[in-house]
Design a protein around this motif. Sequence first.
Motif, short mmCIF file in Angstrom:
data_model
loop_
_atom_site.label_atom_id
_atom_site.label_comp_id
_atom_site.label_asym_id
_atom_site.label_seq_id
_atom_site.Cartn_x
_atom_site.Cartn_y
_atom_site.Cartn_z
N MET A 72 0.83 -1.21 0.00
CA MET A 72 0.00 0.00 0.00
C MET A 72 0.86 1.26 0.00
O MET A 72 0.55 2.24 -0.69
CB MET A 72 -0.93 -0.01 1.21
CG MET A 72 -2.02 -1.06 1.16
SD MET A 72 -3.22 -0.90 2.50
CE MET A 72 -4.18 0.50 1.93
N CYS A 73 1.95 1.23 0.74
CA CYS A 73 2.87 2.38 0.74
C CYS A 73 3.55 2.53 -0.62
O CYS A 73 3.77 3.65 -1.09
CB CYS A 73 3.91 2.21 1.84
SG CYS A 73 3.26 2.41 3.51
N ALA A 74 3.87 1.39 -1.27
CA ALA A 74 4.45 1.45 -2.62
C ALA A 74 3.45 2.05 -3.61
O ALA A 74 3.82 2.86 -4.47
CB ALA A 74 4.86 0.05 -3.07
N THR A 75 2.18 1.68 -3.47
CA THR A 75 1.14 2.26 -4.32
C THR A 75 1.03 3.76 -4.10
O THR A 75 0.92 4.54 -5.06
CB THR A 75 -0.21 1.58 -4.02
OG1 THR A 75 -0.09 0.17 -4.18
CG2 THR A 75 -1.29 2.10 -4.95
N ALA A 76 1.06 4.17 -2.84
CA ALA A 76 0.99 5.60 -2.52
C ALA A 76 2.20 6.35 -3.09
O ALA A 76 2.07 7.47 -3.59
CB ALA A 76 0.91 5.80 -1.01
N ALA A 77 3.38 5.72 -3.02
CA ALA A 77 4.59 6.36 -3.56
C ALA A 77 4.49 6.53 -5.07
O ALA A 77 4.87 7.58 -5.62
CB ALA A 77 5.82 5.52 -3.20
N LEU A 78 3.96 5.52 -5.75
CA LEU A 78 3.77 5.63 -7.20
C LEU A 78 2.75 6.71 -7.54
O LEU A 78 2.91 7.48 -8.50
CB LEU A 78 3.34 4.29 -7.78
CG LEU A 78 4.41 3.19 -7.78
CD1 LEU A 78 3.79 1.84 -8.11
CD2 LEU A 78 5.52 3.52 -8.78
N GLY A 79 1.68 6.78 -6.73
CA GLY A 79 0.69 7.84 -6.94
C GLY A 79 1.27 9.22 -6.73
O GLY A 79 0.99 10.15 -7.49
N ALA A 80 2.09 9.37 -5.70
CA ALA A 80 2.74 10.66 -5.44
C ALA A 80 3.71 11.02 -6.57
O ALA A 80 3.83 12.19 -6.94
CB ALA A 80 3.47 10.61 -4.10
N THR A 81 4.37 10.01 -7.12
CA THR A 81 5.26 10.25 -8.27
C THR A 81 4.48 10.75 -9.46
O THR A 81 4.91 11.68 -10.17
CB THR A 81 5.99 8.95 -8.64
OG1 THR A 81 6.73 8.47 -7.51
CG2 THR A 81 6.94 9.16 -9.81
N PHE A 82 3.32 10.15 -9.69
CA PHE A 82 2.45 10.61 -10.78
C PHE A 82 2.05 12.07 -10.59
O PHE A 82 2.13 12.87 -11.53
CB PHE A 82 1.22 9.72 -10.84
CG PHE A 82 0.18 10.17 -11.84
CD1 PHE A 82 0.24 9.75 -13.15
CD2 PHE A 82 -0.85 11.02 -11.46
CE1 PHE A 82 -0.71 10.17 -14.08
CE2 PHE A 82 -1.80 11.45 -12.37
CZ PHE A 82 -1.73 11.02 -13.68
#
Length: 233
Positions: A129-139
């Motif tokens: 979930m944190c990895a997903t959030a990090a990818l979203g923040a990168t976007f």
Amino acid sequence: MSHSSTVDASVSGSAAPAADGVTGFINDWSADKQTYHVPWGKAMMWIFLVSDTFIFSCFLVGYMTVRISTADPWPLATEVFALSFFGSEPIPLILIAIMTFVLITSSGTMALAVNYGYRKDKKKTVILMCATAALGATFVGMQVYEWSKLIGYGVRPWGNPWGADQFGSVFYMITGFHGLHVTGGVIYLLVVARKVWLGHYEKKGYEIVEITGLYWHFVDLVWVFIFAFFYLL
């Protein structure tokens, strides 16, 4: 009395026949019968996503209407969204392609998080979930960079140097509204991940992870349509 007679009598005494007609309807209603056993939280998320689908659909239909009806030439996405690296020739849509790849990858990590959530593997669920959030923040970070470049080129909601004045208004409206959804999703993911890590769902189950995943997959799906309608057409 035989054994079979005793069994028949006990069965007939315990299982009362269901009432028909209005009486049966009232009995079922008062007993809170469910056709589909959908949890309240998931049902509410689906209702929210359906309503949000109408909003994004209106935005995209409005965009296509404006683009078709405008008399001025519509800017070419391959020219507007081209990017150079280290003095090379501008590469069309390279940043948009990377953004799309990042967001689609985040759907994969979110799906894995839901999978491990139902296995009650707390550590892997939180990490994914944190990895997903990090990818979203990168976007979102790349979208901010894209906006800053276009603002620097003079693109405004009321005009731009490449053609039709409406280009800037629909671009900032559609991508900005989607960016707000992604930002909200990142915050939502981190809040739920923290609660999972603290053990708030050990007893009630990890269904909240799936509900969070529904929202995130919706945001990713909407971007696919934005990418197709705005950047490729």
